[in-house]
Design an enzyme around this catalytic site. Sequence first.
Site, PDB file in Angstrom:
ATOM      1  N   LYS A  51       3.263  -8.257  -1.223  1.00  0.00           N
ATOM      2  CA  LYS A  51       2.013  -7.869  -0.577  1.00  0.00           C
ATOM      3  C   LYS A  51       1.423  -6.638  -1.249  1.00  0.00           C
ATOM      4  CE  LYS A  51       4.252  -5.226   3.139  1.00  0.00           C
ATOM      5  NZ  LYS A  51       3.701  -3.916   2.762  1.00  0.00           N
ATOM      6  N   LYS A  80       7.652  -1.983   5.106  1.00  0.00           N
ATOM      7  CA  LYS A  80       7.309  -1.484   3.779  1.00  0.00           C
ATOM      8  C   LYS A  80       5.939  -0.796   3.796  1.00  0.00           C
ATOM      9  CE  LYS A  80      10.988  -3.164   1.713  1.00  0.00           C
ATOM     10  NZ  LYS A  80      11.781  -3.381   2.930  1.00  0.00           N
ATOM     11  N   ASP A  81       5.765   0.125   2.839  1.00  0.00           N
ATOM     12  CA  ASP A  81       4.518   0.876   2.725  1.00  0.00           C
ATOM     13  C   ASP A  81       3.320  -0.052   2.592  1.00  0.00           C
ATOM     14  OD1 ASP A  81       5.254   3.899   2.309  1.00  0.00           O
ATOM     15  OD2 ASP A  81       6.698   2.760   1.120  1.00  0.00           O
ATOM     16  N   ARG A  82       2.202   0.420   3.136  1.00  0.00           N
ATOM     17  CA  ARG A  82       0.979  -0.372   3.018  1.00  0.00           C
ATOM     18  C   ARG A  82       0.309  -0.172   1.667  1.00  0.00           C
ATOM     19  NH1 ARG A  82      -4.546  -0.601   6.686  1.00  0.00           N
ATOM     20  NH2 ARG A  82      -5.474  -2.242   5.437  1.00  0.00           N
TER      21      ARG A  82
END
Length: 351
Positions: A51, A80-82
């Site tokens: 992503k 998880k980090d955006r």
Amino acid sequence: MSDIMSNFSWLYGKPVATGKLKQLPEHFIVKEILGFEFTGSGEHLMVKIRKTGENTKYVANELAKFCGVKSKNVSWAGLKDRHAVTEQWLSVQVANSDELSFAKFEATHPGVEILEVTRHNKKLRPGDLQGNQFQVIATEVTDIEDVLARLEKVKLTGVPNYFGSQRFGHEGNNVNEARRWGRDNVRTRDNSKRSFYLSAARSWIFNHIVSQRITEGYFSQPVDGDILLDRNDRIVNENVTSEESIQKIQNGELSITAALAGDNQLPTTGTALTLEQPHLDAEPDLMALIRGNRMRHERRAIELHPENLTWSAEGDTLTLNFSLTSGSFATVIVRELLQEIEVERTYSSND
């Protein structure tokens, strides 16, 4: 914007260099490490995604809709980090997936790629995450020579195993809200929100304990009453200040720990207790929240040693590659190298 992490000491002194992180999502790449193989059959569809610019919960909810199941039927090993490019697995409890065309999902979700699909006999849980591989690119870095000198120290000694700023929220709002919950004795059935604020509370106290140890010169030096952990996170009962113990700490066989506060008495004694107890006493509202939810005391290593750490510099751009075990923060490594210059970002409504 204030930097919540400025409340805590730097191991190598405050960096003189500055730089920008995550100017682009591909400047922060995270790849999940599960550490086990899937069975290839079972009621849980395992979907590996890549992503970009999306958060895990949003993608999970969209995947649930696509598969025709409720959001609670989709789980993950870690969030998880955006603002990054991240690869991770999601598990979907769905009996029949033969008619699902993930090409259609990708077509309507341009920030998500489906990399692999298989099956497993169990859903993913947070404890399944072994660690993460990182590639971090810092741009517009000043004083690059100082950064490179600090990297040599990090490779040799590690960094403080602080919880990163994302644990505390924008300008520490999670900690402030945790204090309010403790002060007002807030009760909720929202387990996710309760866990969120409890984690912020315990992390805040832990970071302050570690920070004081750095200030007083006890970061790599055990004191009487310390609790040590071995590589399997088991408590070691031995003379913590002996030459043998000190050598094992330096070799990475043993780790000095600090408190993840609970409702029971601290197990440390002597000097170690005098380093820890005042930080619990200084936060009565956070401790009220922790005790009110019957959290049990735990220990966490105060040193973080990134695995397979390599780096390269080209002009004013620095590229780092390393792996971390679950629960550790890549940002606390970068924090010892440079002061981050905030990058303005515009987000969609998917957050």
